[in-house]
Design a protein around this motif. Structure first.
Motif, PDB file in Angstrom:
ATOM      1  N   ALA A   1     -11.535  25.550  66.792  1.00 38.20           N
ATOM      2  CA  ALA A   1     -11.542  26.957  67.241  1.00 38.20           C
ATOM      3  C   ALA A   1     -11.084  27.893  66.139  1.00 38.20           C
ATOM      4  O   ALA A   1     -11.516  29.039  66.073  1.00 38.20           O
ATOM      5  CB  ALA A   1     -10.646  27.109  68.471  1.00 38.20           C
ATOM      6  N   ILE A   2     -10.197  27.446  65.275  1.00 42.82           N
ATOM      7  CA  ILE A   2      -9.689  28.359  64.244  1.00 42.82           C
ATOM      8  C   ILE A   2     -10.234  28.007  62.849  1.00 42.82           C
ATOM      9  O   ILE A   2      -9.743  28.507  61.833  1.00 42.82           O
ATOM     10  CB  ILE A   2      -8.140  28.398  64.222  1.00 42.82           C
ATOM     11  N   GLY A   3     -11.238  27.108  62.839  1.00 48.37           N
ATOM     12  CA  GLY A   3     -11.897  26.786  61.576  1.00 48.37           C
ATOM     13  C   GLY A   3     -11.014  26.015  60.598  1.00 48.37           C
ATOM     14  O   GLY A   3     -11.152  26.156  59.392  1.00 48.37           O
ATOM     15  N   ARG A   4     -10.112  25.198  61.123  1.00 46.98           N
ATOM     16  CA  ARG A   4      -9.270  24.356  60.252  1.00 46.98           C
ATOM     17  C   ARG A   4      -9.302  22.936  60.782  1.00 46.98           C
ATOM     18  O   ARG A   4      -8.817  22.684  61.879  1.00 46.98           O
ATOM     19  CB  ARG A   4      -7.802  24.815  60.310  1.00 46.98           C
ATOM     20  N   GLU A   5      -9.851  22.047  60.026  1.00 43.86           N
ATOM     21  CA  GLU A   5     -10.011  20.686  60.521  1.00 43.86           C
ATOM     22  C   GLU A   5      -8.643  20.022  60.693  1.00 43.86           C
ATOM     23  O   GLU A   5      -7.820  20.025  59.777  1.00 43.86           O
ATOM     24  CB  GLU A   5     -10.844  19.881  59.528  1.00 43.86           C
ATOM     25  N   ALA A   6      -8.394  19.473  61.893  1.00 44.12           N
ATOM     26  CA  ALA A   6      -7.138  18.746  62.115  1.00 44.12           C
ATOM     27  C   ALA A   6      -7.430  17.257  62.048  1.00 44.12           C
ATOM     28  O   ALA A   6      -8.423  16.799  62.602  1.00 44.12           O
ATOM     29  CB  ALA A   6      -6.576  19.106  63.480  1.00 44.12           C
TER      30      ALA A   6
END
Ligand SMILES: Cc1cc2nc3c(=O)[nH]c(=O)nc-3n(C[C@H](O)[C@H](O)[C@H](O)COP(=O)(O)OP(=O)(O)OC[C@H]3O[C@@H](n4cnc5c(N)ncnc54)[C@H](O)[C@@H]3O)c2cc1C
Length: 531
Positions: A247-252
């Motif tokens: 959702a925030i464009g940061r791969e977890a």
């Protein structure tokens, strides 16, 4: 404030769901109703925050009803030199025993020695364990000669036995403790709803501001808004972390490496004593416990890496064989496959370094981890049941540091007695019964059907109490977690299930999923085929 003996709150589903549908912004929303999430909800509610918690199945349906039932400092971690972890857990052990004496009690353990070096070696370690516990110790470690060892563990294999070491830890009823946490949090104003799954996170810009939930009974959806969202979904935390990252464009990256632990339950006659047996190093270097619990003996456990995350994981035949084989080496009468009363499996949420993709689990961290993502999603996982309170406190500290909640000092949960807290003078090694209700026992006895014993320590009144005051919706809720019969004797649970279903139908007015439960009993009774 003390609530332990107040009139029990009603847990009417309609009232809970009506509250859930009210538009409001909570201070804190917790996802996951196991030890970790419930501990966070209770700590936050006790500090006066407004709290909502959703659990997709039943409270403690996940790992939190499948523990070895030990409230322990972790003798094993002492051997690994992890002093701070042991010290913290020893403190938590004593706090828990004080705050829920009906559900958590001291338990003596005996480690037998068959080799000359074992008693001095383990004895010295356990003396250090006593020293670390200090005033919070439950009893002194003692060296035992051969006769004393056999007096404590009469069915221990005597051949080659030299002596033993006796030390103290605690044991508990994990699922009932989870319920006590939920009910105590509700007393402090928290809204807790089982059978309600978090289906998505709600973001505004790059901040998480709430979650979408689905009522698993009706299929209705709701949106919950909160200043802070805590992901306490145990081995399942990565699902929400990955969604959040997208959702925030940061791969977890995934952080959990699940490890499976199997327990087998047999009759008390295999170890007719109030002492637990601990073998610190089996032939292949593992730990084996034989623990008297609610009238039966729990044998276990294993530590097998697992990649899938089933709700009801199946044991591997190799694990069952290991437990029975090793038990046979130490017990005079070896339990066989025909003696198995129940087999249950739990998944440990071990935390791996983010770049570790291996399948090793024994070396992974058994401490808990709290992460705050860029969006403000707080994830907590790992640790152990014993330290749930310390974990909760840590989560709130992290929320304050990240400005997700206004700093509020602790209403000390170390003296917060849980609903029902009162010692009934009955050890947890005794068969199940009213003693597990603490000071609420008299309220259970005042319910209709108090004289109608269904079997296995369960009465009609207990089923009605479970439906009215303990959030029970299904036969499984009652027979697996309010009473522990599924875990103690799955065949007896199967026999009682229709009567329990009938009572729940009367109380709740909906079907209680009898067929599903009967299938689950089969699973808990089935030894997997050899590979
Ligand atoms: C075999 C074994 C033996 C153990 N023995 C001990 C012991 O003796 N003593 C001890 O101190 N510790 C022990 N532990 C460790 C302890 O049981 C766990 O650390 C603890 O139960 C983990 O609790 P949790 O709340 O983090 O996870 P869980 O109990 O798994 O809770 C997570 C919850 O989140 C829910 N959930 C998942 N996804 C969603 C969603 N989308 N929406 C809503 N809810 C969701 C799940 O249904 C679940 O109920 C043992 C663990 C294992 C596996």
């Amino acid at each position: 404030m003390t609530f332990e003996s107040a009139e029990p709150l009603f847990t009417s589903r309609k009232a809970l769901v009506d509250r859930l549908a009210e538009p409001r912004v909570y201070d804190l929303a917790v996802i996951g109703g196991g030890a970790t999430g419930l501990g966070v909800a209770l700590d936050a509610a006790a500090r006066g925050f407004s709290v909502v918690l959703v659990e997709s199945h039943d409270f403690a349906k996940g790992t939190s009803s499948r523990a070895t039932k030990l409230v322990h400092g972790g003798v094993r971690y002492l051997a690994q030199g992890n002093i701070s972890l042991v010290r913290e857990a020893l403190h938590e052990r004593s706090t828990l025993l004080a705050n829920a004496p009906h559900l958590a009690q001291p338990l003596p353990f005996v480690m037998p020695s068959y080799k000359f070096w074992e008693s001095p070696f383990y004895g010295v370690g356990l003396k250090i364990y006593d020293a670390l516990a200090g005033k919070e110790g439950l009893g002194n470690t003692e060296f035992l000669n051969r006769a004393e060892t056999l007096a404590h563990l009469p069915t221990l294999q005597p051949h080659g036995l030299r002596g033993g070491v006796k030390y103290w830890d605690g044991q508990f009823d994990d699922a009932r403790l989870a319920l006590a946490l939920a009910r105590t949090a509700a007393r402090h104003g928290a809204l807790l709803v089982n059978y309600c799954a978090a289906t998505r996170l709600i973001h505004e810009g790059d901040k998480v501001v709430g979650l979408g939930v689905e009522d698993r009974e009706t299929g209705h959806s709701h949106e919950l808004h909160a200043g802070c969202v805590v992901n306490a979904t145990g081995v399942w935390v990565d699902r929400l972390r990955l969604q959040d990252g997208q959702a925030i464009g940061r791969e977890a990256k995934p952080i959990v490496a699940p490890s499976q632990g199997v327990h087998i339950v047999v009759d008390r006659e295999f170890l007719p004593t109030d002492h637990a047996l601990l073998i610190p190093k089996t032939a292949d270097g593992r730990v084996l416990f034989a623990v008297p619990w609610l009238g039966k003996i729990i044998l276990g456990t294993t530590d097998t890496p697992r990649r899938d995350l089933a709700r009801e994981p199946l044991p591997f035949r190799e694990e069952v064989d290991f437990i029975l084989r090793e038990s046979a080496r130490y017990l005079r009468r070896a339990p066989g496959l025909a003696d198995v009363k129940s087999i249950w499996v739990g998944l440990r949420p071990l935390v791996k370094p983010v770049d570790d993709d291996t399948d090793r689990t024994k070396s992974l961290s058994r401490e808990h981890t709290v992460l705050v993502s860029k969006s403000g999603l707080v994830t907590v996982t790992g640790g152990k049941w014993t330290t749930y309170r310390a974990m909760a406190s840590d989560v709130l500290e992290k929320c304050f540091e990240a400005d997700l909640l206004p700093m509020r000092t602790k209403m000390s949960t170390d003296q917060l007695r849980l609903v029902g807290a009162q010692s009934m003078g009955v050890p947890l090694s005794s068969p199940p019964g009213l003693h597990l209700y603490g000071c609420e026992a008299k309220m259970v006895q005042a319910m209709p059907g108090a004289g109608n014993q269904l079997g296995g320590g369960l009465s009609e009144a207990m089923v009605r109490f479970a439906a009215r005051h303990e959030y029970a919706r299904t036969v499984e809720d009652v027979l697996a977690r309010r009473s522990r019969l599924l875990f103690l004797d799955a065949a007896l649970a199967q026999i009682l299930a229709p009567a329990v279903a009938n009572l729940l139908q009367q109380e709740n007015g909906i079907g209680a999923q009898l067929e599903l439960f009967l299938k689950l009993c089969e699973q808990y009774l089935t030894v997997p085929a050899a590979a």
